[in-house]
Design an enzyme around this catalytic site. Sequence first.
Site, PDB file in Angstrom:
ATOM      1  N   GLY A 225      -3.010   8.715   4.969  1.00  0.00           N
ATOM      2  CA  GLY A 225      -4.247   8.072   4.544  1.00  0.00           C
ATOM      3  C   GLY A 225      -4.185   6.587   4.811  1.00  0.00           C
ATOM      4  O   GLY A 225      -3.200   6.061   5.340  1.00  0.00           O
ATOM      5  N   GLN A 226      -5.261   5.967   4.439  1.00  0.00           N
ATOM      6  CA  GLN A 226      -5.365   4.533   4.658  1.00  0.00           C
ATOM      7  C   GLN A 226      -5.424   3.878   3.285  1.00  0.00           C
ATOM      8  O   GLN A 226      -6.387   4.046   2.558  1.00  0.00           O
ATOM      9  CB  GLN A 226      -6.636   4.240   5.462  1.00  0.00           C
ATOM     10  CG  GLN A 226      -6.958   2.773   5.648  1.00  0.00           C
ATOM     11  CD  GLN A 226      -6.021   2.097   6.628  1.00  0.00           C
ATOM     12  OE1 GLN A 226      -5.566   2.695   7.598  1.00  0.00           O
ATOM     13  NE2 GLN A 226      -5.709   0.828   6.372  1.00  0.00           N
ATOM     14  N   GLY A 227      -4.391   3.173   2.943  1.00  0.00           N
ATOM     15  CA  GLY A 227      -4.400   2.465   1.666  1.00  0.00           C
ATOM     16  C   GLY A 227      -5.034   1.113   1.854  1.00  0.00           C
ATOM     17  O   GLY A 227      -5.401   0.725   2.966  1.00  0.00           O
ATOM     18  N   GLY A 228      -5.189   0.408   0.780  1.00  0.00           N
ATOM     19  CA  GLY A 228      -5.815  -0.892   0.845  1.00  0.00           C
ATOM     20  C   GLY A 228      -5.021  -1.887   1.654  1.00  0.00           C
ATOM     21  O   GLY A 228      -5.567  -2.817   2.222  1.00  0.00           O
ATOM     22  N   PHE A 229      -3.741  -1.667   1.723  1.00  0.00           N
ATOM     23  CA  PHE A 229      -2.907  -2.683   2.335  1.00  0.00           C
ATOM     24  C   PHE A 229      -2.312  -2.208   3.648  1.00  0.00           C
ATOM     25  O   PHE A 229      -1.453  -2.843   4.217  1.00  0.00           O
ATOM     26  CB  PHE A 229      -1.807  -3.102   1.358  1.00  0.00           C
ATOM     27  CG  PHE A 229      -2.369  -3.553   0.030  1.00  0.00           C
ATOM     28  CD1 PHE A 229      -2.874  -4.830  -0.121  1.00  0.00           C
ATOM     29  CD2 PHE A 229      -2.416  -2.685  -1.046  1.00  0.00           C
ATOM     30  CE1 PHE A 229      -3.413  -5.243  -1.320  1.00  0.00           C
ATOM     31  CE2 PHE A 229      -2.945  -3.099  -2.255  1.00  0.00           C
ATOM     32  CZ  PHE A 229      -3.452  -4.378  -2.400  1.00  0.00           C
ATOM     33  N   GLY A 230      -2.800  -1.072   4.095  1.00  0.00           N
ATOM     34  CA  GLY A 230      -2.308  -0.568   5.365  1.00  0.00           C
ATOM     35  C   GLY A 230      -2.199   0.946   5.307  1.00  0.00           C
ATOM     36  O   GLY A 230      -2.303   1.552   4.250  1.00  0.00           O
TER      37      GLY A 230
ATOM     38  N   VAL B  98      -0.703   4.807   5.439  1.00  0.00           N
ATOM     39  CA  VAL B  98       0.472   5.447   4.859  1.00  0.00           C
ATOM     40  C   VAL B  98       0.823   6.677   5.691  1.00  0.00           C
ATOM     41  O   VAL B  98      -0.057   7.444   6.080  1.00  0.00           O
ATOM     42  CB  VAL B  98       0.188   5.891   3.408  1.00  0.00           C
ATOM     43  CG1 VAL B  98       1.448   6.433   2.759  1.00  0.00           C
ATOM     44  CG2 VAL B  98      -0.356   4.740   2.594  1.00  0.00           C
TER      45      VAL B  98
ATOM     46  N   LYS C 114       4.535   3.135   3.901  1.00  0.00           N
ATOM     47  CA  LYS C 114       3.337   2.295   3.952  1.00  0.00           C
ATOM     48  C   LYS C 114       3.593   1.129   4.888  1.00  0.00           C
ATOM     49  O   LYS C 114       4.491   0.324   4.672  1.00  0.00           O
ATOM     50  CB  LYS C 114       2.989   1.798   2.543  1.00  0.00           C
ATOM     51  CG  LYS C 114       1.848   0.791   2.551  1.00  0.00           C
ATOM     52  CD  LYS C 114       1.183   0.667   1.206  1.00  0.00           C
ATOM     53  CE  LYS C 114       0.150   1.721   1.015  1.00  0.00           C
ATOM     54  NZ  LYS C 114      -0.955   1.414   0.159  1.00  0.00           N
TER      55      LYS C 114
ATOM     56  N   ASP D  48      -5.802  -2.768  -8.626  1.00  0.00           N
ATOM     57  CA  ASP D  48      -6.518  -1.834  -7.760  1.00  0.00           C
ATOM     58  C   ASP D  48      -6.300  -0.408  -8.232  1.00  0.00           C
ATOM     59  O   ASP D  48      -5.993   0.489  -7.454  1.00  0.00           O
ATOM     60  CB  ASP D  48      -6.090  -2.006  -6.305  1.00  0.00           C
ATOM     61  CG  ASP D  48      -7.088  -1.375  -5.342  1.00  0.00           C
ATOM     62  OD1 ASP D  48      -8.239  -1.102  -5.771  1.00  0.00           O
ATOM     63  OD2 ASP D  48      -6.733  -1.136  -4.182  1.00  0.00           O
TER      64      ASP D  48
END
Length: 666
Positions: free
Chosen positions: A355-360, A362, A376, A473
């Site tokens: 998936g795409q986390g807020g900071f990049g 994963v 991540k 977050d």
Amino acid sequence: MSTLDIVLLLLLLPFADAEPWPLCGNGGNYTANSSYQSNLNQLSAVLPKKASSNRNLFATGTAGTTPDEVYALALCRGDINASACNDCVAAGFQDAQQLCPFSKEATMYYDVCLLSFSSIDFLSTTSSNDSGDILLIWNSQNFTESSASISLLLFTLLNDTALSAVNSSRRFTTARMDISSLPTMYCVVQCTPDLTAGECAACLQDFPQLTLMYLDGRRGGRVLRVRCNMRYEIYPFYQGDPMLRIISLATAVPGAPPPPTASPATSTVGLAKLACFVPLPALVHTASFALESSCSRLAFNSGDKGLQDKAVVNTRVEENALVWRIEEKSSEFTLFDLSQLLKATENFSEGNRLGQGGFGPVYKGQLSDGQEIAVKRLASHSGQGFTEFRNEVELIAKLQHTNLVRLLGCCIEGDEKVLVYEYMSNKSLDFFIFDESQSSLLSWNKRREIVEGIAQGLLYLHKHSRLRIVHRDLKASNILLDQDMNPKISDFGLARIFGSNDTEGNTKRVVGTYGYMSPEYASEGIYSVKSDVFSFGVLLLEILSGKRNSGFYQFGDFLNLLGYTWHLWEEGRWLELVEASISMEMHAAEARRYTYIALMCVQENADDRPTMSDIVAALNSESVVLPQPKHPAYFNLRVSKAEESTTAVERYSLNEVTITQDPEGR
Ligand SMILES: *[C@@H]1O[C@H](CO)[C@@H](O)[C@H](O)[C@H]1NC(C)=O
Ligand SMILES: *[C@@H]1O[C@H](CO)[C@@H](O)[C@H](O)[C@H]1NC(C)=O
Ligand SMILES: *[C@@H]1O[C@H](CO)[C@@H](O)[C@H](O)[C@H]1NC(C)=O
Ligand SMILES: *[C@@H]1O[C@H](CO)[C@@H](O)[C@H](O)[C@H]1NC(C)=O
Ligand SMILES: *[C@@H]1O[C@H](CO)[C@@H](O)[C@H](O)[C@H]1NC(C)=O
Ligand SMILES: *[C@@H]1O[C@H](CO)[C@@H](O)[C@H](O)[C@H]1NC(C)=O
Ligand SMILES: *[C@@H]1O[C@H](CO)[C@@H](O)[C@H](O)[C@H]1NC(C)=O
Ligand SMILES: *[C@@H]1O[C@H](CO)[C@@H](O)[C@H](O)[C@H]1NC(C)=O
Ligand SMILES: *[C@@H]1O[C@H](CO)[C@@H](O)[C@H](O)[C@H]1NC(C)=O
Ligand SMILES: *[C@@H]1O[C@H](CO)[C@@H](O)[C@H](O)[C@H]1NC(C)=O
């Protein structure tokens, strides 16, 4: 006051591992069959055993009486075994007779031990202030990379290893330094274990300076004294795992292609018996050398430009010590190599992307030992320098709680910053609660446990960890589920890496997700533990209702989940909020209590919201008497679906509520 002598050995001849570097001393000769000789023989019979049976592989001994008394000291490198130690010290006595015949004083340095004896009592003082020669040995091969970065790294490696050795009970440390574009360097620093930490530090004091002056650029080198020594190489020369690991981001400027290097076993470290005793009145602090062709012509003068260059290197080290020290024994934290993680994630392939986390993004990965990990890959700009990043990650790695995802380690190489977490097999909470086909898999009982787990995890972040982390977050997709569907908060502490590092305050850089952000944080950048409490309230409503706060869900006449809930609350219809698949399991009183707790959390005014410990108490008690909630924040605002993912925004001024999306569009 005796003078410190530096012995320069020019290395010309091939050298075998077991051969010593002898320093024969100038304390006079004994005669054959003298009592000095028999005293020496006596010591040679006992000292090897004594040193090798000592826990620290160290022994001192005396034999005879004045004027024929012999004083001796033996020290083996801390990583070798007793039998190797015994053999090495025994060889020292033998070799001394050959290489320093009849000399009353000699020091024999080997790879794995040293032996020193004298007719003068050098054992009575452990202050190395004025005792003995310093022997410098270097590899004739040079690094081909830019010398400035090598100096910096060498200095840092040595300084860090020395600090760690000084601080250790054995006064011994093995270290390894990984450097992006340079060979890995290995280093050992050891003092005799009878020195105090202060004496050890004093003995080592000049080593960094000497290293820079004489060993700089060399692919291996040693600084040897009786009471302390240092060696570094670009291959592992000690046994076992390093006690200290250092990684560095420094990138070297490549030079000419490296010359063919001999393997360690047939190292070109050479030795010429060309010992030059150089009187050094004030040691290296004021004197500098120009090494000329013959070592008898060593010259020094204090205005030398060379010294100024070194001084510059020295201060630069303080400014950007781009190193990461991990004392392996004290940490379950691993510094991964990028190559390891590339292999684990099939080069960060799309197929491995979770998936795409807020900071990049994963990725799922599997280490060579089979362990599954979540990787991540942080977006390149974190607004932080290496040092801050390192400090933050080290702090975050210390946070351990059953409801927090465990950070196993990280990797930082070049521009890559990667965090490695334990892998969670059941995805994240949003996958279950917002999906009609999945939501029946989460019974109310399970959801209640999940809510409690999240509350416990947050409480730990807010209160019980010494750090006091504000998550900033918290949302359904940041709640991961393990194989037993226990919740684990992820991405905690990342806001610190990507934002400001104070725990309460006002930041220009808002990191969070619309729909979960408290009003004071979203509009004014003011955050505190109460901003997390707000997000927790939203999350709790989502868990109860199975609806997202943001997005185009139908809430009747209401624009969002908060307003809708408030309306139901005011009319006493709290059970209607609860999602159909769990409402059968739930009593009205329970629905009321959970709705109530959530509404307390999402109040407009941060001061009105409870703390996480209040919440944990309320979740655990059937009857709580708390004040009536005031109407929630945003109850008449639509929360746009487009802003569902974590967004970092810059706030331009306190009065202007303009929120501008981060240029990277995250
Ligand atoms: C000691 O003996 C060595 C070798 O036997 C000799 O070279 C040296 O001159 C002697 N030193 C003194 C001070 O007698
Ligand atoms: C030393 O003693 C040995 C035998 O113990 C003898 O052979 C040798 O001649 C002696 N050397 C001297 C210089 O007295
Ligand atoms: C001690 O170390 C040496 C050299 O590493 C090795 O050859 C030897 O087998 C070891 N001995 C024991 C008893 O472990
Ligand atoms: C160390 O050396 C300095 C001079 O170099 C001397 O003044 C001092 O007394 C010495 N200290 C010890 C403990 O020997
Ligand atoms: C290594 O560098 C030193 C001085 O910087 C130089 O004198 C020496 O020749 C170099 N050695 C090699 C093998 O290039
Ligand atoms: C080594 O580093 C420490 C702090 O990291 C510093 O205080 C010390 O002065 C350094 N040592 C030298 C010789 O510069
Ligand atoms: C020295 O060791 C102690 C514990 O053994 C540790 O708390 C301290 O941080 C260490 N200091 C340094 C400079 O490594
Ligand atoms: C990863 O990249 C390396 C080099 O680019 C390549 O040799 C390797 O086959 C790749 N592995 C996979 C699983 O794609
Ligand atoms: C959670 O994961 C475990 C192990 O991977 C699996 O057996 C279980 O069915 C999963 N639970 C749900 C609700 O998907
Ligand atoms: C973190 O805090 C320190 C001092 O508290 C400050 O110097 C530094 O700039 C801060 N870093 C960030 C990224 O805010």
